[in-house]
Design a protein around this motif. Structure first.
Motif, PDB file in Angstrom:
ATOM      1  N   VAL A  28      11.444  26.946  45.155  1.00  0.00           N
ATOM      2  CA  VAL A  28      10.819  28.250  44.894  1.00  0.00           C
ATOM      3  C   VAL A  28      10.553  28.423  43.394  1.00  0.00           C
ATOM      4  O   VAL A  28       9.498  28.929  42.995  1.00  0.00           O
ATOM      5  CB  VAL A  28      11.703  29.395  45.429  1.00  0.00           C
ATOM      6  N   THR A  29      11.495  27.985  42.578  1.00  0.00           N
ATOM      7  CA  THR A  29      11.328  28.064  41.119  1.00  0.00           C
ATOM      8  C   THR A  29      10.100  27.283  40.679  1.00  0.00           C
ATOM      9  O   THR A  29       9.266  27.778  39.911  1.00  0.00           O
ATOM     10  CB  THR A  29      12.570  27.506  40.406  1.00  0.00           C
ATOM     11  N   TYR A  30      10.005  26.046  41.158  1.00  0.00           N
ATOM     12  CA  TYR A  30       8.850  25.217  40.805  1.00  0.00           C
ATOM     13  C   TYR A  30       7.546  25.822  41.318  1.00  0.00           C
ATOM     14  O   TYR A  30       6.516  25.792  40.623  1.00  0.00           O
ATOM     15  CB  TYR A  30       9.034  23.801  41.353  1.00  0.00           C
ATOM     16  N   ASN A  31       7.568  26.371  42.525  1.00  0.00           N
ATOM     17  CA  ASN A  31       6.358  26.976  43.086  1.00  0.00           C
ATOM     18  C   ASN A  31       5.868  28.140  42.233  1.00  0.00           C
ATOM     19  O   ASN A  31       4.661  28.293  41.992  1.00  0.00           O
ATOM     20  CB  ASN A  31       6.622  27.457  44.515  1.00  0.00           C
ATOM     21  N   ILE A  32       6.807  28.975  41.771  1.00  0.00           N
ATOM     22  CA  ILE A  32       6.452  30.131  40.937  1.00  0.00           C
ATOM     23  C   ILE A  32       5.816  29.667  39.620  1.00  0.00           C
ATOM     24  O   ILE A  32       4.762  30.165  39.207  1.00  0.00           O
ATOM     25  CB  ILE A  32       7.694  30.993  40.648  1.00  0.00           C
ATOM     26  N   LEU A  33       6.460  28.692  38.966  1.00  0.00           N
ATOM     27  CA  LEU A  33       5.978  28.227  37.664  1.00  0.00           C
ATOM     28  C   LEU A  33       4.670  27.457  37.778  1.00  0.00           C
ATOM     29  O   LEU A  33       3.754  27.629  36.952  1.00  0.00           O
ATOM     30  CB  LEU A  33       7.044  27.362  36.994  1.00  0.00           C
ATOM     31  N   LEU A  67      13.764  37.005  37.963  1.00  0.00           N
ATOM     32  CA  LEU A  67      13.601  37.311  36.538  1.00  0.00           C
ATOM     33  C   LEU A  67      12.389  36.570  35.957  1.00  0.00           C
ATOM     34  O   LEU A  67      11.634  37.133  35.155  1.00  0.00           O
ATOM     35  CB  LEU A  67      14.877  36.911  35.794  1.00  0.00           C
ATOM     36  N   ILE A  68      12.212  35.325  36.363  1.00  0.00           N
ATOM     37  CA  ILE A  68      11.042  34.558  35.918  1.00  0.00           C
ATOM     38  C   ILE A  68       9.757  35.240  36.390  1.00  0.00           C
ATOM     39  O   ILE A  68       8.795  35.398  35.635  1.00  0.00           O
ATOM     40  CB  ILE A  68      11.127  33.109  36.445  1.00  0.00           C
ATOM     41  N   GLY A  80      21.880  39.709  45.918  1.00  0.00           N
ATOM     42  CA  GLY A  80      20.667  40.019  46.668  1.00  0.00           C
ATOM     43  C   GLY A  80      20.082  41.366  46.297  1.00  0.00           C
ATOM     44  O   GLY A  80      18.850  41.521  46.195  1.00  0.00           O
ATOM     45  N   ILE A  81      20.936  42.361  46.085  1.00  0.00           N
ATOM     46  CA  ILE A  81      20.480  43.701  45.724  1.00  0.00           C
ATOM     47  C   ILE A  81      19.797  43.678  44.359  1.00  0.00           C
ATOM     48  O   ILE A  81      18.689  44.199  44.182  1.00  0.00           O
ATOM     49  CB  ILE A  81      21.654  44.695  45.713  1.00  0.00           C
ATOM     50  N   TYR A  82      20.455  43.043  43.390  1.00  0.00           N
ATOM     51  CA  TYR A  82      19.877  42.972  42.045  1.00  0.00           C
ATOM     52  C   TYR A  82      18.603  42.135  42.030  1.00  0.00           C
ATOM     53  O   TYR A  82      17.634  42.456  41.332  1.00  0.00           O
ATOM     54  CB  TYR A  82      20.903  42.404  41.071  1.00  0.00           C
ATOM     55  N   SER A  83      18.594  41.056  42.803  1.00  0.00           N
ATOM     56  CA  SER A  83      17.407  40.207  42.869  1.00  0.00           C
ATOM     57  C   SER A  83      16.208  40.985  43.400  1.00  0.00           C
ATOM     58  O   SER A  83      15.087  40.873  42.882  1.00  0.00           O
ATOM     59  CB  SER A  83      17.696  38.990  43.765  1.00  0.00           C
ATOM     60  N   LYS A  84      16.455  41.798  44.428  1.00  0.00           N
ATOM     61  CA  LYS A  84      15.372  42.601  45.014  1.00  0.00           C
ATOM     62  C   LYS A  84      14.852  43.627  44.015  1.00  0.00           C
ATOM     63  O   LYS A  84      13.631  43.793  43.853  1.00  0.00           O
ATOM     64  CB  LYS A  84      15.890  43.311  46.272  1.00  0.00           C
ATOM     65  N   LEU A  85      15.756  44.310  43.328  1.00  0.00           N
ATOM     66  CA  LEU A  85      15.347  45.326  42.354  1.00  0.00           C
ATOM     67  C   LEU A  85      14.601  44.711  41.176  1.00  0.00           C
ATOM     68  O   LEU A  85      13.605  45.259  40.701  1.00  0.00           O
ATOM     69  CB  LEU A  85      16.570  46.090  41.862  1.00  0.00           C
ATOM     70  N   ILE A  86      15.082  43.576  40.696  1.00  0.00           N
ATOM     71  CA  ILE A  86      14.410  42.885  39.588  1.00  0.00           C
ATOM     72  C   ILE A  86      12.997  42.494  40.004  1.00  0.00           C
ATOM     73  O   ILE A  86      12.043  42.621  39.224  1.00  0.00           O
ATOM     74  CB  ILE A  86      15.222  41.649  39.143  1.00  0.00           C
ATOM     75  N   SER A  87      12.864  42.029  41.238  1.00  0.00           N
ATOM     76  CA  SER A  87      11.547  41.646  41.756  1.00  0.00           C
ATOM     77  C   SER A  87      10.600  42.841  41.806  1.00  0.00           C
ATOM     78  O   SER A  87       9.435  42.747  41.400  1.00  0.00           O
ATOM     79  CB  SER A  87      11.706  41.036  43.154  1.00  0.00           C
ATOM     80  N   VAL A  88      11.098  43.993  42.289  1.00  0.00           N
ATOM     81  CA  VAL A  88      10.268  45.203  42.373  1.00  0.00           C
ATOM     82  C   VAL A  88       9.841  45.649  40.978  1.00  0.00           C
ATOM     83  O   VAL A  88       8.666  45.966  40.744  1.00  0.00           O
ATOM     84  CB  VAL A  88      11.034  46.339  43.098  1.00  0.00           C
ATOM     85  N   LYS A 117       8.788  32.831  28.051  1.00  0.00           N
ATOM     86  CA  LYS A 117      10.078  33.335  28.536  1.00  0.00           C
ATOM     87  C   LYS A 117      10.471  32.654  29.843  1.00  0.00           C
ATOM     88  O   LYS A 117      11.638  32.293  30.051  1.00  0.00           O
ATOM     89  CB  LYS A 117       9.998  34.850  28.741  1.00  0.00           C
ATOM     90  N   ALA A 118       9.485  32.488  30.722  1.00  0.00           N
ATOM     91  CA  ALA A 118       9.755  31.855  32.012  1.00  0.00           C
ATOM     92  C   ALA A 118      10.241  30.420  31.832  1.00  0.00           C
ATOM     93  O   ALA A 118      11.190  29.983  32.502  1.00  0.00           O
ATOM     94  CB  ALA A 118       8.496  31.886  32.875  1.00  0.00           C
ATOM     95  N   LEU A 119       9.610  29.693  30.922  1.00  0.00           N
ATOM     96  CA  LEU A 119      10.047  28.318  30.660  1.00  0.00           C
ATOM     97  C   LEU A 119      11.445  28.291  30.054  1.00  0.00           C
ATOM     98  O   LEU A 119      12.237  27.381  30.327  1.00  0.00           O
ATOM     99  CB  LEU A 119       9.061  27.631  29.717  1.00  0.00           C
TER     100      LEU A 119
END
Length: 552
Positions: A212-217, A177-178, A137-145, A193-195
């Protein structure tokens, strides 16, 4: 009554596609026929009864209170952060109270204010605390920021750091990351890269793509106008065990609508009806906004009527969008009717509503009414936002009266508004386009006084007013900049700004200008005009104005 949306078919005007969303509920037994309707175990009446009375839980109240306390602590930390002492010193003052949830809130707030480097400082400080435990969760948040701030390489480094710390990536980390790659400057490369990560997720057991993955793409490819890839992703989604939700359809329809792809948006609305997803207020709002921007007011009004008949209620964005879009079409009476209807329905206008009304009058050449609306806000003693000031300034500029705009800028502090870089950029473009060098010099003095230092983007967008295709090429970062390495100055302390100008041989009245600035000890700025000038970095904007070419 279940909400319904009736949209006229774009090709055949006599054909209507009626979208009706049923609200009927089915019981589990009727939904699953393999379940027996008869009880499998014979029921016996109990010989005694036990009654348990449970008191109402205060869990939600406690959680709200805890969240409020956490936000108060974070606000105190942010207020105490200054350049006088390191961030770590400030954090150490609150070391007994700080926990993971506080760091998460700090990541959010620092990310909003573009202080992503300080996010990394907080992260390093976290790792030294006893209570720290490496978590996805911590890494996911930082990657998002990092991704939202365009720091794709930093996001990739955090992903590697996470794996080195012993954490195994899951769907949430790959989703972050995507998203980071989709925010990169090279959109085509980011989509590829996302694909690639999407395909990798499908081949990893604990990282399978979720909704969520599908929604983003889907939203990303809809924004890129890649209808083929959107259809491919929907087919893939349909073949999986995942079902699309309302966010799936709202995201894709909003992207299509903002790109003016009305037919594709309506097709997606049909797919939404097939999947029995009920429209939300967001669905209605994005349809109203899309039709309004395309000036298809018959359909816009039709959707608004459907909204009034549904269980949903119009919100401020509903009315704000209709007011602005009517204004752009110079339909002042319709916009004023919407404004009055909004007030009659009990919706209190906010600052965005007043900005919409001001812009509407500006589009309709009613600058006096726009100013009356602005003066009314000042008289009401309400807080005036910088964006509201910008709206009034833009009305003056679009109607060819920059002198009035400058007079308003001069008096802005009298009603408690301090102009920011967006204000100066707006006026700089207008004054440059109007060839008003005196006002540019006055504006430059104001910028120096307010400590506004123009950066690369400021000049690129401001000089875009010249409308040159060469400017666009330079703005894309493809300009060839000749690096001057020899200098007698101590660039570590002072630095230099080199302005290389090449005057165009064309005799047109429009001068093209494009800047390419690099901050590596010295800054280089390339223009289309034929001089080489070296200035210290401390040179003020008022000096630079004299160098920039103007229309003759």
């Amino acid at each position: 009554m279940a909400p319904s949306i009736s949209i006229q078919h774009p090709t055949f005007p006599t054909y209507f596609t009626h979208f009706h969303f049923s609200s009927s509920q089915h019981s589990q037994i009727t939904s699953f026929p393999f379940l027996s309707k008869k009880p499998l175990i014979k029921q016996h009446k109990p010989t005694f009864k036990i009654t348990c009375i449970a008191s109402k839980s205060n869990k939600k109240t406690t959680q709200k209170g805890d969240n409020s306390d956490a936000r108060d602590l974070v606000r105190n930390i942010l207020r105490n952060i200054s350049d006088k002492e390191p961030l770590v010193t400030t954090l150490n003052k609150y070391v007994r109270s700080m926990r993971v949830e506080h760091c998460f809130l700090l990541f959010e707030e620092l990310g909003k204010s573009d202080k992503w480097l300080q996010c990394l400082e907080v992260f390093r400080w976290m790792q030294k605390q006893r209570w720290y435990l490496a978590d996805n969760g911590i890494y996911s948040k930082l990657i998002s920021v990092m991704g939202k701030k365009g720091q794709t390489r930093m996001a990739m480094w955090l992903f590697s750091e996470m794996r080195n710390s012993g954490c195994r990536p899951d769907s949430s980390v790959y989703n972050a990351l995507i998203t980071a790659h989709l925010h990169s400057y090279d959109k085509s490369k980011g989509l590829d890269k996302a694909l690639g990560y999407f395909d990798k997720m499908k081949g990893t057991e604990r990282c399978k793509p979720n909704v969520v993955t599908y929604n983003i793409l889907l939203r990303a490819f809809a924004q890129a106008k890649n209808v083929t890839q959107v259809n491919t992703l929907f087919k893939d989604l349909d073949e999986s065990i995942i079902s699309p939700d309302i966010y799936t359809f709202n995201g894709v329809m909003d992207a299509y609508g903002k790109n003016g792809m009305i037919r594709e948006m309506e097709d997606m609305l049909a797919v939404m009806k097939i999947n029995q997803c009920k429209p939300t207020i967001i669905t209605f709002n994005l349809l109203i906004d899309a039709y309004g921007k395309r000036q298809e007011f018959a359909k816009m009004e039709q959707v608004f009527k459907s909204l009034l008949k549904s269980k949903e209620k119009p919100t401020l964005p509903t009315f704000n969008s209709m007011i602005v879009n009517y204004g752009k079409a110079r339909r002042r009476e319709n916009a004023e009717e919407v404004f009055e209807k909004m007030k009659s329905m009990g919706c209190a206008p906010n600052f965005i509503t007043y900005e919409s009304v001001i812009m509407m009058y500006g589009f309709c050449d009613y600058t006096s009414r726009a100013r009356d609306t602005f003066d009314g806000l000042i008289a009401s003693k309400k807080e005036i936002k910088v964006s509201t000031l910008n709206a009034m300034l833009e009305v003056y500029c679009m109607n060819g009266i920059p002198m009035e705009a400058h007079a308003l800028l001069e008096s802005a502090r009298d009603f408690g508004v301090r102009p920011d870089s967006s204000t100066y950029k707006l006026l700089y473009k207008a004054y440059t386009k109007a060839n008003m060098k005196e006002l540019l010099q006055e504006l430059s003095r104001h910028m120096d006084k307010d400590g506004i230092v123009p950066n690369k983007r400021f000049f690129l967008e401001a000089l875009g007013a010249f409308g040159s295709s060469e400017t666009t090429k330079f703005a894309a970062g493809t300009a060839d900049v000749k690096k001057q390495t020899s200098t007698k100055r101590d660039t570590s302390k002072l630095g230099t700004t080199k302005l290389e100008m090449n005057q165009s041989q064309t005799k047109t009245s429009v001068r093209t200008a494009a800047f390419s600035i690099q901050l590596q000890g010295c800054s280089e700025v390339k223009l289309d005009t034929c001089h080489l000038i070296t200035l210290p970095v401390t040179t003020t904007m008022s000096n630079v104005v004299d160098i920039i070419p103007h229309q003759q």
